[in-house]
Design a protein around this motif. Sequence first.
Motif, PDB file in Angstrom:
ATOM      1  N   GLU A  75      -0.540  13.308   3.253  1.00  0.00           N
ATOM      2  CA  GLU A  75       0.366  12.364   2.610  1.00  0.00           C
ATOM      3  C   GLU A  75       0.928  12.753   1.319  1.00  0.00           C
ATOM      4  O   GLU A  75       1.647  11.930   0.737  1.00  0.00           O
ATOM      5  N   ILE A  76       0.225  13.983   0.896  1.00  0.00           N
ATOM      6  CA  ILE A  76       0.424  14.180  -0.655  1.00  0.00           C
ATOM      7  C   ILE A  76       1.262  15.421  -0.483  1.00  0.00           C
ATOM      8  O   ILE A  76       0.899  16.598   0.106  1.00  0.00           O
ATOM      9  N   LYS A 105      -4.852  12.698  -7.159  1.00  0.00           N
ATOM     10  CA  LYS A 105      -3.775  11.845  -5.819  1.00  0.00           C
ATOM     11  C   LYS A 105      -4.737  11.833  -4.719  1.00  0.00           C
ATOM     12  O   LYS A 105      -4.505  11.093  -3.979  1.00  0.00           O
ATOM     13  N   VAL A 151      -5.114   8.235  -2.864  1.00  0.00           N
ATOM     14  CA  VAL A 151      -4.683   7.898  -1.454  1.00  0.00           C
ATOM     15  C   VAL A 151      -5.960   7.795  -0.747  1.00  0.00           C
ATOM     16  O   VAL A 151      -5.879   6.711   0.020  1.00  0.00           O
ATOM     17  N   LYS A 172       0.509   3.985  -2.895  1.00  0.00           N
ATOM     18  CA  LYS A 172       0.559   5.501  -2.814  1.00  0.00           C
ATOM     19  C   LYS A 172       1.872   6.263  -3.567  1.00  0.00           C
ATOM     20  O   LYS A 172       1.355   7.414  -4.225  1.00  0.00           O
ATOM     21  N   LYS A 173       2.787   5.818  -3.236  1.00  0.00           N
ATOM     22  CA  LYS A 173       3.975   6.512  -3.994  1.00  0.00           C
ATOM     23  C   LYS A 173       3.951   6.590  -5.656  1.00  0.00           C
ATOM     24  O   LYS A 173       4.026   7.600  -6.133  1.00  0.00           O
ATOM     25  N   ALA A 179      -5.560  11.631   4.905  1.00  0.00           N
ATOM     26  CA  ALA A 179      -4.773  11.103   3.397  1.00  0.00           C
ATOM     27  C   ALA A 179      -4.216  12.411   2.773  1.00  0.00           C
ATOM     28  O   ALA A 179      -3.137  12.293   2.087  1.00  0.00           O
ATOM     29  N   THR A 219       0.744  -1.302  -0.058  1.00  0.00           N
ATOM     30  CA  THR A 219      -0.125   0.018   0.220  1.00  0.00           C
ATOM     31  C   THR A 219       0.793   1.222   0.092  1.00  0.00           C
ATOM     32  O   THR A 219       0.249   2.179  -0.650  1.00  0.00           O
ATOM     33  N   VAL A 237      -6.753   4.017  -1.706  1.00  0.00           N
ATOM     34  CA  VAL A 237      -5.783   3.099  -1.008  1.00  0.00           C
ATOM     35  C   VAL A 237      -5.997   2.757   0.569  1.00  0.00           C
ATOM     36  O   VAL A 237      -6.051   1.559   0.996  1.00  0.00           O
ATOM     37  N   ASN A 238      -6.199   3.776   1.190  1.00  0.00           N
ATOM     38  CA  ASN A 238      -6.162   3.905   2.587  1.00  0.00           C
ATOM     39  C   ASN A 238      -7.375   3.133   2.933  1.00  0.00           C
ATOM     40  O   ASN A 238      -7.659   2.432   3.890  1.00  0.00           O
ATOM     41  N   ILE A 257       1.005   6.003  -7.046  1.00  0.00           N
ATOM     42  CA  ILE A 257       0.093   6.958  -7.545  1.00  0.00           C
ATOM     43  C   ILE A 257       0.200   8.256  -7.820  1.00  0.00           C
ATOM     44  O   ILE A 257      -0.087   9.078  -8.788  1.00  0.00           O
ATOM     45  N   ILE A 258       1.065   8.908  -6.913  1.00  0.00           N
ATOM     46  CA  ILE A 258       1.404  10.132  -6.658  1.00  0.00           C
ATOM     47  C   ILE A 258       2.292  10.581  -7.871  1.00  0.00           C
ATOM     48  O   ILE A 258       2.052  11.706  -8.516  1.00  0.00           O
TER      49      ILE A 258
END
Length: 457
Positions: free
Chosen positions: A377-378, A441, A445, A16-17, A374, A12, A448-449, A19-20
Amino acid sequence: MITSEVYKLADTVLAKKNIIAAADQLRDYVVSCRRDFHKHAEVGWTEFRTGSIVARTLLDMGGWQVEYGPSIYDKSLMMGMPSEAQLEKYMQRAIAQGGDKEIIEKMRGGYTGVVATLVTGDGNGPTVAFRVDIDANDLIEAKEEKHRPYREGFASINDGAMHGCGHDCHTATGLLAARILLANKDLLPPGKIKIIFQTGEEGGRGGQPMAAAGVADGADYFMAIHVGVQKDGALGGIAAGVSHMMNSTKSDVFFKGVSAHAGGDPDKGKNALLAAANAVINLYAISRHSAGTSRVNVGVLEAGVGRNVIADRAMMKMEVRGETDTVHEYMQERALAVIEGAAKMYGVDYVVKKAGQTITAPCDDKMVDFVVDAAMEIPGIKRAIRVESMSGGGEDCTFFMRRVQAGGGIATMAMIGTNGPAVAHNEYFDVDEEVLLNGAKLIGVVAVNALAKGKAK
Ligand SMILES: [Zn+2]
Ligand SMILES: [Zn+2]
Protein backbone atom coordinates in the motif's frame (compact mmCIF):
# COMPACT_ATOMS: atom_id res chain seq x y z
CA MET A 1 -27.38 3.74 3.25
CA ILE A 2 -24.05 4.80 4.72
CA THR A 3 -23.38 2.77 7.84
CA SER A 4 -20.90 3.57 10.59
CA GLU A 5 -18.77 0.74 9.18
CA VAL A 6 -18.34 2.74 5.99
CA TYR A 7 -17.30 5.82 7.94
CA LYS A 8 -14.78 3.72 9.86
CA LEU A 9 -13.34 2.33 6.66
CA ALA A 10 -13.10 5.83 5.21
CA ASP A 11 -11.26 6.95 8.36
CA THR A 12 -8.63 4.22 8.09
CA VAL A 13 -8.09 4.91 4.40
CA LEU A 14 -7.66 8.59 5.16
CA ALA A 15 -5.38 7.85 8.12
CA LYS A 16 -3.03 5.81 5.92
CA LYS A 17 -3.01 8.45 3.21
CA ASN A 18 -2.20 11.13 5.80
CA ILE A 19 0.50 9.00 7.42
CA ILE A 20 2.27 8.43 4.12
CA ALA A 21 2.04 12.11 3.14
CA ALA A 22 3.16 13.29 6.59
CA ALA A 23 6.24 11.06 6.49
CA ASP A 24 7.30 12.66 3.21
CA GLN A 25 6.78 16.14 4.63
CA LEU A 26 8.91 15.29 7.66
CA ARG A 27 11.88 14.06 5.64
CA ASP A 28 14.22 16.79 6.95
CA TYR A 29 13.08 16.11 10.50
CA VAL A 30 13.79 12.38 10.40
CA VAL A 31 17.10 12.82 8.59
CA SER A 32 18.27 15.33 11.19
CA CYS A 33 17.21 12.96 13.99
CA ARG A 34 19.14 10.10 12.40
CA ARG A 35 22.25 12.20 11.92
CA ASP A 36 22.09 13.53 15.47
CA PHE A 37 21.91 9.99 16.89
CA HIS A 38 24.64 8.88 14.48
CA LYS A 39 26.97 11.67 15.60
CA HIS A 40 26.39 10.87 19.29
CA ALA A 41 26.61 7.08 19.03
CA GLU A 42 26.30 5.21 22.33
CA VAL A 43 26.87 1.47 22.83
CA GLY A 44 24.58 -0.89 24.76
CA TRP A 45 23.54 0.15 28.30
CA THR A 46 25.12 3.60 27.82
CA GLU A 47 22.47 5.12 25.51
CA PHE A 48 21.64 7.82 28.06
CA ARG A 49 21.61 10.65 25.56
CA THR A 50 19.75 8.69 22.90
CA GLY A 51 17.19 7.22 25.31
CA SER A 52 16.58 10.51 27.10
CA ILE A 53 16.06 12.38 23.83
CA VAL A 54 13.65 9.68 22.66
CA ALA A 55 11.67 9.95 25.92
CA ARG A 56 11.73 13.76 25.91
CA THR A 57 10.64 13.93 22.26
CA LEU A 58 7.71 11.58 22.90
CA LEU A 59 6.67 13.44 26.04
CA ASP A 60 6.79 16.74 24.18
CA MET A 61 4.58 15.32 21.42
CA GLY A 62 1.86 14.71 24.02
CA GLY A 63 -0.54 11.83 23.65
CA TRP A 64 2.00 9.03 24.05
CA GLN A 65 2.36 7.35 27.44
CA VAL A 66 6.09 7.12 27.99
CA GLU A 67 7.77 4.60 30.29
CA TYR A 68 11.47 4.39 31.06
CA GLY A 69 13.77 3.43 33.91
CA PRO A 70 14.00 0.21 35.99
CA SER A 71 10.31 -0.72 35.63
CA ILE A 72 10.78 -1.83 32.00
CA TYR A 73 13.63 -4.25 32.78
CA ASP A 74 14.04 -7.52 34.63
CA LYS A 75 17.28 -6.56 36.36
CA SER A 76 18.34 -10.17 36.94
CA LEU A 77 18.66 -10.67 33.17
CA MET A 78 20.76 -7.60 32.40
CA MET A 79 24.10 -8.96 31.13
CA GLY A 80 27.31 -7.47 29.81
CA MET A 81 26.95 -4.32 31.91
CA PRO A 82 29.72 -1.73 32.06
CA SER A 83 31.06 -0.98 35.55
CA GLU A 84 29.27 1.61 37.69
CA ALA A 85 32.14 4.03 37.17
CA GLN A 86 31.85 3.66 33.40
CA LEU A 87 28.07 4.10 33.50
CA GLU A 88 28.57 7.29 35.51
CA LYS A 89 31.11 8.56 32.98
CA TYR A 90 28.73 7.91 30.08
CA MET A 91 25.85 9.57 31.94
CA GLN A 92 27.93 12.71 32.35
CA ARG A 93 28.96 12.58 28.69
CA ALA A 94 25.31 12.27 27.66
CA ILE A 95 24.38 15.31 29.73
CA ALA A 96 27.31 17.29 28.30
CA GLN A 97 26.18 16.33 24.79
CA GLY A 98 22.66 17.66 25.27
CA GLY A 99 20.78 14.71 26.78
CA ASP A 100 17.85 15.40 29.12
CA LYS A 101 19.38 15.54 32.60
CA GLU A 102 16.20 14.83 34.53
CA ILE A 103 15.35 11.76 32.44
CA ILE A 104 18.96 10.53 32.46
CA GLU A 105 18.90 10.55 36.27
CA LYS A 106 16.03 8.04 36.14
CA MET A 107 17.99 5.88 33.68
CA ARG A 108 20.89 5.58 36.15
CA GLY A 109 22.23 2.03 36.14
CA GLY A 110 21.86 1.53 32.40
CA TYR A 111 18.05 1.54 32.13
CA THR A 112 18.22 3.44 28.86
CA GLY A 113 15.26 1.98 26.94
CA VAL A 114 11.89 3.63 26.39
CA VAL A 115 8.43 2.17 25.84
CA ALA A 116 5.78 4.40 24.28
CA THR A 117 2.09 3.55 24.19
CA LEU A 118 -0.66 5.33 22.28
CA VAL A 119 -4.23 4.48 23.26
CA THR A 120 -6.66 5.06 20.42
CA GLY A 121 -10.42 5.49 20.86
CA ASP A 122 -11.52 3.88 24.10
CA GLY A 123 -8.55 1.51 23.88
CA ASN A 124 -10.87 -1.43 23.50
CA GLY A 125 -9.26 -3.26 20.59
CA PRO A 126 -6.08 -5.03 19.58
CA THR A 127 -2.56 -4.12 20.62
CA VAL A 128 0.09 -3.75 17.93
CA ALA A 129 3.72 -3.45 19.05
CA PHE A 130 6.90 -2.44 17.24
CA ARG A 131 10.53 -2.86 18.25
CA VAL A 132 13.25 -0.45 17.21
CA ASP A 133 16.73 -0.70 18.72
CA ILE A 134 18.85 2.31 19.66
CA ASP A 135 22.41 1.18 20.46
CA ALA A 136 25.63 1.60 18.50
CA ASN A 137 28.49 -0.82 17.87
CA ASP A 138 31.90 -1.03 19.49
CA LEU A 139 33.50 0.26 16.32
CA ILE A 140 35.77 3.09 15.24
CA GLU A 141 34.11 5.09 12.47
CA ALA A 142 36.05 5.90 9.30
CA LYS A 143 37.35 9.45 9.16
CA GLU A 144 37.84 9.82 5.43
CA GLU A 145 36.26 12.07 2.84
CA LYS A 146 34.78 9.12 0.97
CA HIS A 147 32.67 8.28 4.04
CA ARG A 148 29.59 10.51 3.86
CA PRO A 149 28.93 10.79 7.62
CA TYR A 150 32.47 12.15 8.01
CA ARG A 151 32.31 14.35 4.91
CA GLU A 152 28.99 15.86 5.97
CA GLY A 153 29.93 16.29 9.62
CA PHE A 154 27.84 13.67 11.38
CA ALA A 155 30.39 10.91 11.99
CA SER A 156 30.49 9.71 15.60
CA ILE A 157 32.29 12.01 17.99
CA ASN A 158 32.27 9.30 20.66
CA ASP A 159 35.44 7.20 20.62
CA GLY A 160 34.92 3.52 19.98
CA ALA A 161 31.18 3.87 19.30
CA MET A 162 29.67 3.95 15.83
CA HIS A 163 26.26 3.23 14.39
CA GLY A 164 27.49 0.48 12.07
CA CYS A 165 24.25 -1.50 12.09
CA GLY A 166 21.74 1.25 11.39
CA HIS A 167 20.13 1.46 14.83
CA ASP A 168 20.38 5.27 14.53
CA CYS A 169 17.99 4.85 11.59
CA HIS A 170 15.67 2.63 13.64
CA THR A 171 15.54 5.18 16.47
CA ALA A 172 14.73 8.04 14.09
CA THR A 173 12.19 5.87 12.24
CA GLY A 174 10.45 5.06 15.53
CA LEU A 175 10.17 8.75 16.41
CA LEU A 176 8.83 9.64 12.97
CA ALA A 177 6.28 6.82 13.18
CA ALA A 178 5.22 8.06 16.63
CA ARG A 179 4.71 11.58 15.28
CA ILE A 180 2.67 10.66 12.22
CA LEU A 181 0.51 8.14 14.07
CA LEU A 182 -0.26 10.64 16.81
CA ALA A 183 -1.21 13.29 14.24
CA ASN A 184 -3.88 10.92 12.93
CA LYS A 185 -4.99 9.49 16.25
CA ASP A 186 -8.62 10.54 15.89
CA LEU A 187 -8.96 8.60 12.65
CA LEU A 188 -7.64 5.34 14.11
CA PRO A 189 -9.79 2.41 15.23
CA PRO A 190 -9.70 1.70 18.99
CA GLY A 191 -6.77 -0.21 20.46
CA LYS A 192 -3.18 0.33 21.54
CA ILE A 193 0.00 1.04 19.62
CA LYS A 194 3.33 0.40 21.33
CA ILE A 195 6.78 1.36 20.20
CA ILE A 196 9.59 -0.29 22.12
CA PHE A 197 12.91 1.57 21.89
CA GLN A 198 15.23 -1.27 22.89
CA THR A 199 18.69 -0.87 24.35
CA GLY A 200 21.71 -3.11 23.89
CA GLU A 201 20.70 -5.22 20.90
CA GLU A 202 24.36 -5.62 19.95
CA GLY A 203 25.72 -8.42 22.07
CA GLY A 204 22.21 -9.75 22.69
CA ARG A 205 21.66 -7.88 25.93
CA GLY A 206 18.62 -5.62 25.94
CA GLY A 207 15.86 -7.75 24.44
CA GLN A 208 15.73 -10.43 27.09
CA PRO A 209 15.36 -8.26 30.22
CA MET A 210 12.85 -5.94 28.54
CA ALA A 211 10.79 -8.85 27.21
CA ALA A 212 10.88 -10.53 30.63
CA ALA A 213 9.55 -7.32 32.20
CA GLY A 214 6.50 -7.81 30.01
CA VAL A 215 6.74 -4.74 27.79
CA ALA A 216 5.47 -6.61 24.70
CA ASP A 217 3.00 -8.84 26.56
CA GLY A 218 -0.56 -8.77 25.34
CA ALA A 219 0.42 -7.68 21.83
CA ASP A 220 -1.74 -9.22 19.13
CA TYR A 221 0.67 -8.11 16.43
CA PHE A 222 4.43 -7.57 16.75
CA MET A 223 6.97 -6.36 14.23
CA ALA A 224 10.64 -5.62 14.79
CA ILE A 225 12.32 -3.64 12.04
CA HIS A 226 15.89 -3.55 10.77
CA VAL A 227 17.50 -1.86 7.80
CA GLY A 228 18.84 -4.34 5.28
CA VAL A 229 21.82 -2.91 3.45
CA GLN A 230 22.99 -4.04 0.05
CA LYS A 231 25.25 -2.39 -2.47
CA ASP A 232 22.70 -2.07 -5.26
CA GLY A 233 19.00 -2.04 -5.66
CA ALA A 234 17.85 -2.81 -2.14
CA LEU A 235 16.08 0.52 -1.57
CA GLY A 236 12.37 0.24 -2.18
CA GLY A 237 12.28 -3.42 -1.19
CA ILE A 238 11.38 -5.09 2.06
CA ALA A 239 11.47 -8.59 3.48
CA ALA A 240 8.45 -9.13 5.70
CA GLY A 241 10.13 -11.90 7.65
CA VAL A 242 13.49 -13.54 8.25
CA SER A 243 14.73 -17.10 8.52
CA HIS A 244 17.96 -18.72 9.72
CA MET A 245 18.33 -16.55 12.80
CA MET A 246 21.05 -17.83 15.07
CA ASN A 247 21.09 -18.79 18.72
CA SER A 248 24.17 -17.31 20.29
CA THR A 249 26.05 -17.05 23.57
CA LYS A 250 28.40 -14.15 24.15
CA SER A 251 31.09 -14.49 26.80
CA ASP A 252 33.86 -12.48 28.38
CA VAL A 253 36.78 -14.76 29.32
CA PHE A 254 39.43 -13.76 31.86
CA PHE A 255 42.73 -15.67 32.22
CA LYS A 256 44.83 -15.11 35.33
CA GLY A 257 48.44 -16.27 35.48
CA VAL A 258 51.56 -15.26 37.37
CA SER A 259 53.90 -12.43 36.36
CA ALA A 260 57.69 -12.86 36.44
CA HIS A 261 60.82 -11.44 34.80
CA ALA A 262 60.65 -12.68 31.22
CA GLY A 263 64.45 -13.02 30.96
CA GLY A 264 65.51 -13.81 34.52
CA ASP A 265 62.71 -16.06 35.77
CA PRO A 266 60.59 -17.29 32.84
CA ASP A 267 59.91 -20.59 34.61
CA LYS A 268 58.37 -18.76 37.60
CA GLY A 269 55.67 -17.16 35.44
CA LYS A 270 52.35 -18.55 34.26
CA ASN A 271 51.62 -17.08 30.86
CA ALA A 272 48.03 -15.89 30.49
CA LEU A 273 48.76 -14.36 27.08
CA LEU A 274 49.81 -17.71 25.65
CA ALA A 275 46.79 -19.43 27.17
CA ALA A 276 44.46 -16.88 25.58
CA ALA A 277 46.27 -16.97 22.23
CA ASN A 278 45.99 -20.76 22.11
CA ALA A 279 42.35 -20.58 23.08
CA VAL A 280 41.65 -18.18 20.21
CA ILE A 281 43.35 -20.34 17.57
CA ASN A 282 41.61 -23.48 18.78
CA LEU A 283 38.18 -21.88 19.10
CA TYR A 284 38.30 -21.30 15.35
CA ALA A 285 39.39 -24.92 14.91
CA ILE A 286 36.29 -26.46 16.52
CA SER A 287 34.94 -29.13 14.17
CA ARG A 288 31.63 -28.08 12.73
CA HIS A 289 28.41 -29.90 13.62
CA SER A 290 26.69 -31.80 10.84
CA ALA A 291 23.20 -30.72 11.90
CA GLY A 292 23.44 -27.05 10.90
CA THR A 293 25.30 -23.80 10.52
CA SER A 294 27.52 -22.49 13.28
CA ARG A 295 29.85 -19.59 13.94
CA VAL A 296 32.57 -18.63 16.38
CA ASN A 297 34.29 -15.30 16.78
CA VAL A 298 36.75 -13.68 19.14
CA GLY A 299 36.38 -9.95 18.59
CA VAL A 300 38.58 -8.62 21.36
CA LEU A 301 41.81 -9.96 22.84
CA GLU A 302 43.81 -8.00 25.38
CA ALA A 303 46.76 -9.32 27.34
CA GLY A 304 49.84 -8.36 29.30
CA VAL A 305 51.17 -5.18 30.81
CA GLY A 306 54.87 -4.88 29.95
CA ARG A 307 57.49 -5.95 27.40
CA ASN A 308 59.73 -7.91 29.73
CA VAL A 309 57.05 -9.27 32.02
CA ILE A 310 55.40 -12.67 31.66
CA ALA A 311 51.79 -11.69 30.98
CA ASP A 312 49.72 -12.55 34.03
CA ARG A 313 46.38 -11.46 32.61
CA ALA A 314 44.40 -11.77 29.41
CA MET A 315 40.84 -11.03 28.46
CA MET A 316 38.82 -11.91 25.41
CA LYS A 317 35.32 -11.17 24.18
CA MET A 318 33.92 -14.03 22.18
CA GLU A 319 30.72 -15.59 20.93
CA VAL A 320 29.46 -18.84 19.45
CA ARG A 321 26.38 -19.22 17.28
CA GLY A 322 24.30 -22.16 16.15
CA GLU A 323 21.33 -22.49 13.88
CA THR A 324 19.58 -24.97 16.16
CA ASP A 325 19.66 -25.54 19.91
CA THR A 326 21.73 -28.70 19.37
CA VAL A 327 24.33 -26.98 17.22
CA HIS A 328 24.47 -23.98 19.53
CA GLU A 329 24.90 -26.12 22.66
CA TYR A 330 27.57 -28.17 20.92
CA MET A 331 29.52 -25.02 19.98
CA GLN A 332 29.30 -23.61 23.48
CA GLU A 333 30.35 -26.92 25.07
CA ARG A 334 33.35 -27.28 22.74
CA ALA A 335 34.31 -23.64 23.27
CA LEU A 336 34.36 -24.12 27.04
CA ALA A 337 36.49 -27.25 26.60
CA VAL A 338 38.99 -25.35 24.44
CA ILE A 339 39.24 -22.53 27.00
CA GLU A 340 39.70 -25.00 29.85
CA GLY A 341 42.35 -26.92 27.90
CA ALA A 342 44.28 -23.79 26.97
CA ALA A 343 44.26 -22.61 30.60
CA LYS A 344 45.48 -25.99 31.77
CA MET A 345 48.37 -26.04 29.29
CA TYR A 346 49.83 -22.91 30.86
CA GLY A 347 48.68 -23.50 34.43
CA VAL A 348 46.55 -20.38 34.59
CA ASP A 349 43.15 -19.82 36.13
CA TYR A 350 40.21 -18.60 34.12
CA VAL A 351 36.67 -17.31 34.51
CA VAL A 352 33.98 -17.29 31.80
CA LYS A 353 31.33 -14.61 32.28
CA LYS A 354 28.19 -14.72 30.18
CA ALA A 355 27.73 -11.33 28.50
CA GLY A 356 24.74 -11.80 26.22
CA GLN A 357 22.46 -14.19 24.39
CA THR A 358 20.20 -14.46 21.39
CA ILE A 359 17.61 -17.10 20.64
CA THR A 360 15.68 -17.98 17.52
CA ALA A 361 12.00 -17.40 16.92
CA PRO A 362 9.89 -18.24 13.90
CA CYS A 363 8.22 -15.43 11.99
CA ASP A 364 4.50 -16.23 11.84
CA ASP A 365 3.20 -16.76 8.30
CA LYS A 366 0.08 -14.73 9.08
CA MET A 367 2.10 -11.77 10.28
CA VAL A 368 4.45 -12.03 7.29
CA ASP A 369 1.47 -11.90 4.92
CA PHE A 370 0.03 -9.00 6.89
CA VAL A 371 3.26 -7.01 6.50
CA VAL A 372 3.55 -7.82 2.77
CA ASP A 373 0.01 -6.52 2.23
CA ALA A 374 0.75 -3.33 4.18
CA ALA A 375 3.99 -2.75 2.26
CA MET A 376 2.16 -2.95 -1.05
CA GLU A 377 0.00 0.00 0.00
CA ILE A 378 3.07 2.24 0.27
CA PRO A 379 4.15 4.00 -2.94
CA GLY A 380 7.85 4.09 -1.94
CA ILE A 381 7.95 0.33 -1.48
CA LYS A 382 8.10 -1.42 -4.82
CA ARG A 383 8.97 -4.98 -3.85
CA ALA A 384 8.11 -7.13 -0.88
CA ILE A 385 9.44 -10.62 -0.40
CA ARG A 386 8.07 -12.81 2.34
CA VAL A 387 11.21 -14.14 3.96
CA GLU A 388 14.92 -13.37 3.71
CA SER A 389 17.63 -15.58 5.22
CA MET A 390 19.65 -13.93 7.97
CA SER A 391 22.33 -16.54 7.22
CA GLY A 392 24.42 -16.34 10.34
CA GLY A 393 22.96 -13.18 11.84
CA GLY A 394 21.15 -13.12 15.15
CA GLU A 395 18.73 -10.76 16.82
CA ASP A 396 17.40 -10.45 20.31
CA CYS A 397 14.01 -9.10 19.21
CA THR A 398 13.28 -12.83 19.29
CA PHE A 399 12.74 -12.59 23.05
CA PHE A 400 9.80 -10.25 22.41
CA MET A 401 8.57 -12.45 19.56
CA ARG A 402 8.50 -15.53 21.80
CA ARG A 403 6.58 -13.69 24.52
CA VAL A 404 4.05 -12.38 22.03
CA GLN A 405 3.65 -15.81 20.45
CA ALA A 406 3.25 -17.46 23.86
CA GLY A 407 0.39 -15.03 24.53
CA GLY A 408 -1.35 -16.00 21.29
CA GLY A 409 -0.16 -13.04 19.18
CA ILE A 410 1.67 -13.14 15.87
CA ALA A 411 5.14 -11.73 15.27
CA THR A 412 7.78 -11.04 12.69
CA MET A 413 11.00 -9.19 12.05
CA ALA A 414 10.99 -7.14 8.85
CA MET A 415 14.00 -5.93 6.89
CA ILE A 416 13.63 -2.54 5.20
CA GLY A 417 15.90 -2.48 2.18
CA THR A 418 18.40 0.27 1.48
CA ASN A 419 21.51 0.80 -0.57
CA GLY A 420 24.79 1.35 1.21
CA PRO A 421 28.52 1.30 0.57
CA ALA A 422 29.45 -1.30 3.18
CA VAL A 423 28.21 -4.31 5.12
CA ALA A 424 26.88 -3.98 8.66
CA HIS A 425 29.48 -3.62 11.44
CA ASN A 426 31.94 -2.05 9.00
CA GLU A 427 33.56 1.35 9.60
CA TYR A 428 32.16 2.70 6.30
CA PHE A 429 28.55 1.67 7.00
CA ASP A 430 25.93 4.14 5.78
CA VAL A 431 22.40 4.06 4.32
CA ASP A 432 20.26 5.82 1.76
CA GLU A 433 18.12 7.88 4.15
CA GLU A 434 14.99 7.28 2.07
CA VAL A 435 14.83 4.06 4.11
CA LEU A 436 13.80 6.13 7.14
CA LEU A 437 10.60 7.15 5.37
CA ASN A 438 9.86 3.65 4.14
CA GLY A 439 10.31 2.26 7.66
CA ALA A 440 8.05 4.83 9.31
CA LYS A 441 5.38 4.43 6.64
CA LEU A 442 5.48 0.67 7.09
CA ILE A 443 5.06 0.97 10.85
CA GLY A 444 2.22 3.44 10.27
CA VAL A 445 0.30 1.32 7.79
CA VAL A 446 0.83 -1.93 9.73
CA ALA A 447 -0.48 -0.16 12.85
CA VAL A 448 -3.60 1.15 11.13
CA ASN A 449 -4.35 -2.18 9.46
CA ALA A 450 -3.84 -4.09 12.71
CA LEU A 451 -6.19 -1.83 14.66
CA ALA A 452 -8.75 -2.07 11.86
CA LYS A 453 -8.50 -5.85 11.70
CA GLY A 454 -9.05 -6.48 15.39
CA LYS A 455 -7.55 -9.23 17.51
CA ALA A 456 -5.21 -11.49 15.58
CA LYS A 457 -6.25 -14.76 17.20
ZN1 LIG B 1 21.33 -4.44 14.16
ZN1 LIG C 1 24.35 -5.35 14.43
